[in-house]
Design an enzyme around this catalytic site. Structure first.
Site, PDB file in Angstrom:
ATOM      1  CD  GLU A  60      -1.757  -2.387   1.328  1.00  0.00           C
ATOM      2  OE1 GLU A  60      -2.562  -3.271   0.975  1.00  0.00           O
ATOM      3  OE2 GLU A  60      -0.656  -2.645   1.873  1.00  0.00           O
ATOM      4  CG  HIS A 129      -9.360  -7.523   8.187  1.00  0.00           C
ATOM      5  ND1 HIS A 129      -8.528  -8.191   9.049  1.00  0.00           N
ATOM      6  CD2 HIS A 129      -8.784  -7.611   6.960  1.00  0.00           C
ATOM      7  CE1 HIS A 129      -7.493  -8.681   8.374  1.00  0.00           C
ATOM      8  NE2 HIS A 129      -7.622  -8.323   7.110  1.00  0.00           N
TER       9      HIS A 129
END
Length: 328
Positions: A60, A129
């Protein structure tokens, strides 16, 4: 009238903008050959090729940095994070590079970039998450932050975000991707990145929410009306930076009560800002203290039953609204 999913609306928005402007491209993990982790980029590789729909390694920080650099050089990247939980790896690029470039360059360098992907809590994927980053990004000057609910919002806001000359954090919700909404035929409207929408008018209590929490608020409003005749006004905030203060204050001056709902944690959340602004701008109109409903102040449990206990829902909203209206 056509019935469209949020997933399809997002894909259509990207495809239309990529056709209109050759400088727009999509980059992220699995966005090309796999058609996106959530199939949001279905078919884009076939339409636009590998140079504009770009698969990346699992890094990322790397592909967000590529996006920011290309935006500074005049392109208009859409950076997809498989989930905003993973965007923490790239937060230095989002905040210290993208958000601050225009100011630190004295207005000489723009960074027209969209960071998009699912935010907040899907279901049964545990703490790492399952968190909402809305207040994190809404805290930072230089960013625009939006969180759509309907398919029409998703399409109109994403098109506006891609055309905007500022970095936009575009917070989607995994649980809304497959939800269908009616969109009038022929409508291809850009939506402003700074406006809230009144989803349901009412006169007894204002309920503010964004993203999937609008679902809970609308369901709660129906419960309130059916069970005890309480008329709830539901405001879909949509824009979290900047907040549409005028819309919220106008509603509170009518209903005299404010209840905010969000899937983020309560501490330093969007609700804190909403309530502060209401107290500053409409204190004399309040008939009771402003209230908040948020996710429990814990890392999200993996257990589905514990997860439901931690999250906001329509019945929690309805019960609190009843108390605020003296019906609890």
């Amino acid at each position: 009238m056509s019935n469209t999913t949020v997933r399809a609306a997002l894909r259509d928005a990207m495809a239309e903008e990529m056709r209109l402007n050759k400088d727009v491209f999509l980059i992220g993990e699995e966005v090309a050959y796999y058609n996106g982790a959530y199939k949001v980029s279905q078919g884009l590789l076939a339409d636009f090729g590998e140079e504009r729909v770009i698969d990346t390694p699992i890094t990322e920080m790397g592909f967000a940095g590529i996006g920011v650099g290309s935006a500074m050089m005049g392109l208009r990247p859409i950076v997809e994070f498989m989930t905003f939980n993973f965007a923490m790896q790239a937060i230095d690029h989002i905040i210290n590079s993208a958000a601050k470039t225009l100011y630190m360059s004295g207005g000489q360098i723009n960074c027209p970039i969209v960071f998009r992907g699912p935010n907040s809590v899907p279901r049964k994927v545990a703490a790492q998450h399952s968190q909402c980053f809305a207040s994190w990004y809404a805290h930072c000057p230089g960013l625009k932050v939006v969180a759509p609910y309907t398919a029409a919002e998703a399409k109109g806001l994403l098109k506006s975000a891609i055309r905007d000359d500022n970095p936009v954090v575009f917070l989607e919700h995994e649980m809304l991707y497959g939800k269908s909404f009616d969109i009038p035929d022929g409508i291809n409207e850009l939506l402003p990145l700074d406006r809230a929408i009144v989803m349901r008018e009412g006169c007894d209590v204002t309920i503010t929410a964004f993203s999937i929490s609008v679902d809970y608020a609308l369901e709660a409003a129906k419960i309130l009306q059916d069970e005890c005749g309480i008329s709830a006004e539901v405001i879909n905030l949509i824009s979290l930076r900047p907040l549409d203060v005028d819309a919220v204050v106008a509603s509170v001056r009518k209903t005299n009560r404010i209840l905010n709902v969000e899937e983020g944690w309560m501490s330093c959340g969007i609700g804190s800002e909403i309530i502060s602004l209401v107290v500053e701008n409409a204190f004399d109109y309040l008939d009771c203290e402003p209230r908040r409903i948020a996710t429990a102040d814990v890392p999200m449990p993996y257990s589905g039953k514990l997860e439901q206990l931690a999250l906001p829902n329509a019945h929690k909203i309805a019960e609190m609204a009843k108390q605020m209206c003296g019906r609890g």
